[in-house]
Design a protein around this motif. Sequence first.
Motif, PDB file in Angstrom:
ATOM      1  N   PRO A 106      28.616  23.616  20.319  1.00  0.00           N
ATOM      2  CA  PRO A 106      28.495  24.716  21.276  1.00  0.00           C
ATOM      3  C   PRO A 106      27.703  24.352  22.524  1.00  0.00           C
ATOM      4  CG  PRO A 106      26.943  25.013  19.484  1.00  0.00           C
ATOM      5  CD  PRO A 106      27.803  23.831  19.105  1.00  0.00           C
ATOM      6  N   THR A 107      28.021  25.041  23.609  1.00  0.00           N
ATOM      7  CA  THR A 107      27.212  25.007  24.814  1.00  0.00           C
ATOM      8  C   THR A 107      26.152  26.096  24.659  1.00  0.00           C
ATOM      9  OG1 THR A 107      29.033  24.245  26.208  1.00  0.00           O
ATOM     10  CG2 THR A 107      27.220  25.393  27.307  1.00  0.00           C
ATOM     11  N   VAL A 108      24.898  25.709  24.699  1.00  0.00           N
ATOM     12  CA  VAL A 108      23.800  26.656  24.468  1.00  0.00           C
ATOM     13  C   VAL A 108      23.215  27.091  25.810  1.00  0.00           C
ATOM     14  CG1 VAL A 108      21.549  27.017  23.385  1.00  0.00           C
ATOM     15  CG2 VAL A 108      23.278  25.587  22.257  1.00  0.00           C
ATOM     16  N   ILE A 109      23.136  28.393  26.001  1.00  0.00           N
ATOM     17  CA  ILE A 109      22.501  28.954  27.186  1.00  0.00           C
ATOM     18  C   ILE A 109      21.207  29.631  26.748  1.00  0.00           C
ATOM     19  CG2 ILE A 109      22.657  30.699  28.999  1.00  0.00           C
ATOM     20  CD1 ILE A 109      25.610  30.106  29.227  1.00  0.00           C
ATOM     21  N   THR A 110      20.127  29.293  27.424  1.00  0.00           N
ATOM     22  CA  THR A 110      18.803  29.786  27.039  1.00  0.00           C
ATOM     23  C   THR A 110      18.257  30.729  28.104  1.00  0.00           C
ATOM     24  OG1 THR A 110      18.363  27.706  25.885  1.00  0.00           O
ATOM     25  CG2 THR A 110      16.476  29.099  26.381  1.00  0.00           C
ATOM     26  N   ALA A 111      17.758  31.869  27.675  1.00  0.00           N
ATOM     27  CA  ALA A 111      17.109  32.822  28.572  1.00  0.00           C
ATOM     28  C   ALA A 111      15.614  32.525  28.640  1.00  0.00           C
ATOM     29  CB  ALA A 111      17.346  34.239  28.086  1.00  0.00           C
ATOM     30  N   ALA A 112      14.952  33.109  29.613  1.00  0.00           N
ATOM     31  CA  ALA A 112      13.523  32.834  29.814  1.00  0.00           C
ATOM     32  C   ALA A 112      12.667  33.400  28.697  1.00  0.00           C
ATOM     33  CB  ALA A 112      13.077  33.396  31.156  1.00  0.00           C
ATOM     34  N   GLY A 113      13.146  34.455  28.042  1.00  0.00           N
ATOM     35  CA  GLY A 113      12.355  35.050  26.975  1.00  0.00           C
ATOM     36  C   GLY A 113      13.218  35.861  26.034  1.00  0.00           C
ATOM     37  N   GLU A 114      12.577  36.474  25.048  1.00  0.00           N
ATOM     38  CA  GLU A 114      13.286  37.317  24.094  1.00  0.00           C
ATOM     39  C   GLU A 114      13.717  38.617  24.779  1.00  0.00           C
ATOM     40  OE1 GLU A 114      13.995  36.434  20.999  1.00  0.00           O
ATOM     41  OE2 GLU A 114      12.900  34.537  21.035  1.00  0.00           O
TER      42      GLU A 114
END
Length: 370
Positions: A106-114
């Motif tokens: 998978p291509t993982v996209i990460t946000a700055a926080g929860e």
Amino acid sequence: MAIRKCFYILAFIFVSLNLSGYAHTLKGDPGVLKAKQLKPVGRYLFNSSGQLELISSAVHFGFSFSGSKCELYLGLNDPNAHSYIQYELDGVYQKRIKIEGSVGEPTVITAAGEGKHTIWIYKTTEASTGAILVEKIVASDIKALTAPVLPMIEFIGNSITCGAAADASEVPCGTGDYHDQHNAYMAYGPRVARALNTNFMLSSVSGIGIYRTWNLDGPSMPQVYEKVDFQVNTSKKWDFGTYSPKVVSIALGTNDFSNGDGKNARKPLDTAVFRSSFVKFIQLVKSKYPKARIAMLSSPMIKGDKRVILQDCLIAIAKKVDALYPGEKPVATFFFEPMDPRGCGSHPSVEDHAIMAEQLTPFFKNLLEK
């Protein structure tokens, strides 16, 4: 018996390790959003494998999720090829992401926080690059988003409309593949749509014209417009009942006026054929969208005498179409000022597209209000 017991123990350890690793990637209870649950905007299709095929430039879809990460299972039909997506996270544009080979990791996209987040994914490249396949998306509390109910503008055009050769920030001009410098999100059409708070779709093909390409006699836009992927040999046609654009913008002519590549024989521009082909194409568009307002744009890349000839042709085409449809709103025209493009291969750059969009926004605002 002992061997079988040992096998079960090893299998249990293997599964436990994998589940542990997966839980480490996505906290909480991850949900799965299958491709068929997505609600894309632009040209697309759902294939026999249940995958979503993103076809046109800047075709896009959205979803919301909770937590700090989401996993996109994306790929291509050609395992040796590559393409790009780009995305907005919580309303803010982020970056391009390279997609390589078949659907796999998978291509993982990460946000700055929860917390809860929204994402809109855009195809960066054009239809001729090949479809980007979407198999599923995995994240906590994931839900598909529907585009807001807003007027739509369809932008028909060539490489300029695609945002081709506009972005050399990652791959310098003259290196890599042609589509490595594409940036559909930053092209003038999506910029205008964002400025005016409208939906949009791009129906564009690099090198194409109204009756010939930049270096060959065809295929032309009238030959491929009805095909789902803008490929002349494709049998499947696009369902024009999917959308009802309020305005259809047509920016063609740059490639018809081209001098060619110096290798293939090329006849001088035939303005009579150009005009008649354009009129017939507008009639085709009007048959698909009877209520849409038609707009024709000139080219910022054409200068000198050719610029004057193109403008005169567009004026004559508009008059002809208006005469054929006397009870309907007239065809609108917009003429760009000549530009010294700063992108690759004499194309407008991302910065040039911003200038073009700024010029075009009042023009389209007026058309949407009437």
